[in-house]
Design a protein around this motif. Sequence first.
Motif, PDB file in Angstrom:
ATOM      1  N   VAL A  21       0.982  -1.025  -0.146  1.00  0.00           N
ATOM      2  CA  VAL A  21      -0.011  -0.029  -0.039  1.00  0.00           C
ATOM      3  C   VAL A  21       0.698   1.041   0.329  1.00  0.00           C
ATOM      4  CG1 VAL A  21      -1.081   1.364   1.251  1.00  0.00           C
ATOM      5  CG2 VAL A  21      -2.160  -0.674   0.597  1.00  0.00           C
ATOM      6  N   ALA A  22       1.690   1.353   1.003  1.00  0.00           N
ATOM      7  CA  ALA A  22       2.778   2.378   0.864  1.00  0.00           C
ATOM      8  C   ALA A  22       3.369   2.539   0.045  1.00  0.00           C
ATOM      9  CB  ALA A  22       3.715   1.972   1.874  1.00  0.00           C
ATOM     10  N   GLU A  23       3.737   1.435  -0.898  1.00  0.00           N
ATOM     11  CA  GLU A  23       4.118   1.878  -2.708  1.00  0.00           C
ATOM     12  C   GLU A  23       3.058   2.592  -3.490  1.00  0.00           C
ATOM     13  OE1 GLU A  23       5.988  -1.832  -4.046  1.00  0.00           O
ATOM     14  OE2 GLU A  23       5.065  -1.840  -5.381  1.00  0.00           O
ATOM     15  N   ARG A  24       2.498   1.568  -3.277  1.00  0.00           N
ATOM     16  CA  ARG A  24       1.633   2.189  -4.350  1.00  0.00           C
ATOM     17  C   ARG A  24      -0.016   3.449  -4.157  1.00  0.00           C
ATOM     18  NH1 ARG A  24      -3.737  -1.627  -5.213  1.00  0.00           N
ATOM     19  NH2 ARG A  24      -3.826  -0.622  -7.088  1.00  0.00           N
ATOM     20  N   GLU A  25       0.887   4.102  -2.139  1.00  0.00           N
ATOM     21  CA  GLU A  25       0.506   5.608  -2.562  1.00  0.00           C
ATOM     22  C   GLU A  25       1.522   6.333  -2.699  1.00  0.00           C
ATOM     23  OE1 GLU A  25      -2.739   6.223  -1.544  1.00  0.00           O
ATOM     24  OE2 GLU A  25      -3.727   4.565  -1.584  1.00  0.00           O
ATOM     25  N   ASN A  26       2.913   5.942  -2.633  1.00  0.00           N
ATOM     26  CA  ASN A  26       4.006   6.884  -2.626  1.00  0.00           C
ATOM     27  C   ASN A  26       3.600   7.538  -0.679  1.00  0.00           C
ATOM     28  OD1 ASN A  26       5.611   7.506  -4.417  1.00  0.00           O
ATOM     29  ND2 ASN A  26       4.143   8.027  -5.330  1.00  0.00           N
ATOM     30  N   ARG A  27       3.925   6.251  -0.157  1.00  0.00           N
ATOM     31  CA  ARG A  27       4.331   6.308   1.600  1.00  0.00           C
ATOM     32  C   ARG A  27       4.252   5.921   2.404  1.00  0.00           C
ATOM     33  NH1 ARG A  27      -0.749  10.504   1.609  1.00  0.00           N
ATOM     34  NH2 ARG A  27       0.289  10.990   4.216  1.00  0.00           N
ATOM     35  N   GLU A  28       5.296   6.458   2.868  1.00  0.00           N
ATOM     36  CA  GLU A  28       6.103   6.036   4.226  1.00  0.00           C
ATOM     37  C   GLU A  28       5.736   4.343   4.999  1.00  0.00           C
ATOM     38  OE1 GLU A  28       9.637   5.330   4.883  1.00  0.00           O
ATOM     39  OE2 GLU A  28       9.281   7.353   3.145  1.00  0.00           O
ATOM     40  N   PRO A  29       6.260   3.717   5.072  1.00  0.00           N
ATOM     41  CA  PRO A  29       4.832   2.231   5.598  1.00  0.00           C
ATOM     42  C   PRO A  29       4.539   2.973   6.502  1.00  0.00           C
ATOM     43  CG  PRO A  29       6.821   1.337   3.705  1.00  0.00           C
ATOM     44  CD  PRO A  29       7.175   2.958   4.219  1.00  0.00           C
ATOM     45  N   LEU A 446       5.786  12.587 -15.426  1.00  0.00           N
ATOM     46  CA  LEU A 446       4.902  12.220 -14.309  1.00  0.00           C
ATOM     47  C   LEU A 446       5.530  10.397 -13.178  1.00  0.00           C
ATOM     48  CD1 LEU A 446       1.718  12.468 -15.892  1.00  0.00           C
ATOM     49  CD2 LEU A 446       2.400  13.164 -14.177  1.00  0.00           C
ATOM     50  N   GLU A 447       6.294  10.179 -14.170  1.00  0.00           N
ATOM     51  CA  GLU A 447       7.324   8.906 -13.873  1.00  0.00           C
ATOM     52  C   GLU A 447       7.663   9.725 -12.190  1.00  0.00           C
ATOM     53  OE1 GLU A 447       7.624   6.484 -15.218  1.00  0.00           O
ATOM     54  OE2 GLU A 447       6.261   7.486 -16.701  1.00  0.00           O
ATOM     55  N   SER A 448       8.245  10.779 -12.105  1.00  0.00           N
ATOM     56  CA  SER A 448       9.152  10.797 -11.188  1.00  0.00           C
ATOM     57  C   SER A 448       8.283  11.293  -9.639  1.00  0.00           C
ATOM     58  CB  SER A 448      10.078  12.192 -10.900  1.00  0.00           C
ATOM     59  OG  SER A 448       9.667  13.132 -11.626  1.00  0.00           O
ATOM     60  N   SER A 449       6.890  12.178 -10.532  1.00  0.00           N
ATOM     61  CA  SER A 449       5.807  12.446  -9.775  1.00  0.00           C
ATOM     62  C   SER A 449       5.184  11.311  -8.163  1.00  0.00           C
ATOM     63  CB  SER A 449       3.889  11.976  -9.881  1.00  0.00           C
ATOM     64  OG  SER A 449       3.236  13.058  -9.649  1.00  0.00           O
ATOM     65  N   PRO A 450       5.492  12.378  -7.153  1.00  0.00           N
ATOM     66  CA  PRO A 450       5.081  11.299  -6.023  1.00  0.00           C
ATOM     67  C   PRO A 450       3.525  11.532  -5.217  1.00  0.00           C
ATOM     68  CG  PRO A 450       5.049  14.220  -5.821  1.00  0.00           C
ATOM     69  CD  PRO A 450       5.771  13.891  -6.889  1.00  0.00           C
ATOM     70  N   ALA A 451       2.788  11.447  -6.883  1.00  0.00           N
ATOM     71  CA  ALA A 451       1.413  11.040  -6.374  1.00  0.00           C
ATOM     72  C   ALA A 451       1.260   9.942  -6.784  1.00  0.00           C
ATOM     73  CB  ALA A 451       0.949  11.810  -7.980  1.00  0.00           C
ATOM     74  N   ALA A 452      -0.111   9.145  -5.806  1.00  0.00           N
ATOM     75  CA  ALA A 452      -0.439   7.879  -5.161  1.00  0.00           C
ATOM     76  C   ALA A 452      -1.009   7.376  -7.145  1.00  0.00           C
ATOM     77  CB  ALA A 452      -1.376   7.809  -4.976  1.00  0.00           C
ATOM     78  N   GLU A 453      -0.945   6.055  -7.002  1.00  0.00           N
ATOM     79  CA  GLU A 453      -0.973   5.725  -8.370  1.00  0.00           C
ATOM     80  C   GLU A 453      -2.227   5.772  -8.640  1.00  0.00           C
ATOM     81  OE1 GLU A 453      -2.477   1.121  -8.413  1.00  0.00           O
ATOM     82  OE2 GLU A 453       0.082   0.015  -8.992  1.00  0.00           O
TER      83      GLU A 453
END
Length: 490
Positions: A21-29, A446-453
Amino acid sequence: MAETQIAAAREGTITDEMKRVAERENREPEFVRQQVADGQAVIPANRNHDALDPMIIGREFATKVNANIGNSEETDDLETELQKLHTAVHYGADTVMDLGTGSRLDEIRETHLEHSPVPIGTVPLYEAVKRAGSPEEITTDLLLEVIEKQAKQGVDYMTIHAGILAEHLPLTDGRKTGIVSRGGSIMAKWMEEHGEQNPLFQVYDEICEVFAEHDVTFSLGDSLRPGSIADACDEAQYAELDTLGELTRRAWANDVQVMVEGPGHVPLHRVAENVERQQEVCDGAPFYVLGPLVTDVAPGYDHITSAIGAATAARAGAAMLCYVTPKEHLGLPDEEDVRDGLAAYRIAAHAGDVANERPGARDWDDAVSEARYEFDWREQFRLALDPDRAREYHDATLPEDNYKEARFCSMCGVEFCSMRIDQDARADDGGMEELETGADDAGTDLESSPAAEVNRPPVGVHDSADLLPIEDCEAFGDESDAEPGTASDD
Ligand code: SF4
């Protein structure tokens, strides 16, 4: 017994699901773990659902969208039902509720779970009514049996209509549209016939035990949601909400994850109030709203009336939006309706994420705007929420390849294209400077965007599932025969 996500989180464990989930959301686990531990977010992930690509629902994460599918008495073909799932995921559903009420329910549910990369939700009450023959014939034992069976099959979350109590029923007497939730009307009829309290409320702790064993997430049903603008925010709706708050805390006490369902039909100026009240009463448990529809006057366009309410709810803190299709109130949606409903809701969810300044959410908008200003038509189509629709509409009037380089489209025509005129003015020796927004180096990456998937194109993509473009899926047969959706009322 293995732990639930919330139990693990409370002990300080970061599970594989939290990492994904952290990977998909670009957030810390660790942030994901804390949100789950505090009940502010849920990861619906039944440990028997092997095909699942875990996702999270919570107001601190990207807004999610649910689509309802399911069969009726008239349809029980497995491939057709699988096609419905595929259509929903293809057009960007983050979760899918199987609201089937026809035959072969177990086979269809198991087939969905075997193939679905997104969480599957159900309303076990429907199967109980089907087996009992009528709402009055339902027994507590039957309800528990159905719930346990579906939990063992791998259902990730279940709508449980435990919040509607016998004492709430008189509060609906002055309403314009009574009780419009399917599950709510069934439980009300049962209580009227038996003169007893809601059996789902009576055995709630036993349901918690089953949910804890399989890590099923509660979706607490709002049985008394308003079915018209006139009934919004009335005593019945808010009395049930108070009970849902109590049930939320009881689920947490049993280490079970919870989200809470919400209305319905609510005028625009009272949508935020609904979200804020639920967040307060339910101690921040994720709010999962159906629309809400902000006016009653537009049957045939209720994906629009409800997406307006959904965007407002997302802005106010709703975590997941249950889609509504143009066929709401009118009939069973077809594939085009599902596509239109999901597009409307992906727009609402994304609009909420942009307004709430989710990390990187606006990058997608900027990338599309840059391609648009550059007259890079192919890139604009590629980045669009529904690329096929964008290309189809453009090519309807200017289909030839050379128009993919054109500095205009058929809307204003070459002479009156404002963006072309603006660019020409800037190219002249005047006071206006040329813009660089769409130039290679100045463009949004967009490749380096911090956006969630879900805030980046393409929608409906899952690492763990082999989801082919819909037109390449021979296994699904002739799409024109499919009936992808079902009414959104649960
Ligand atoms: S013709 Fe009008 S709608 Fe089309 S690209 Fe130009 S400004 Fe936009």
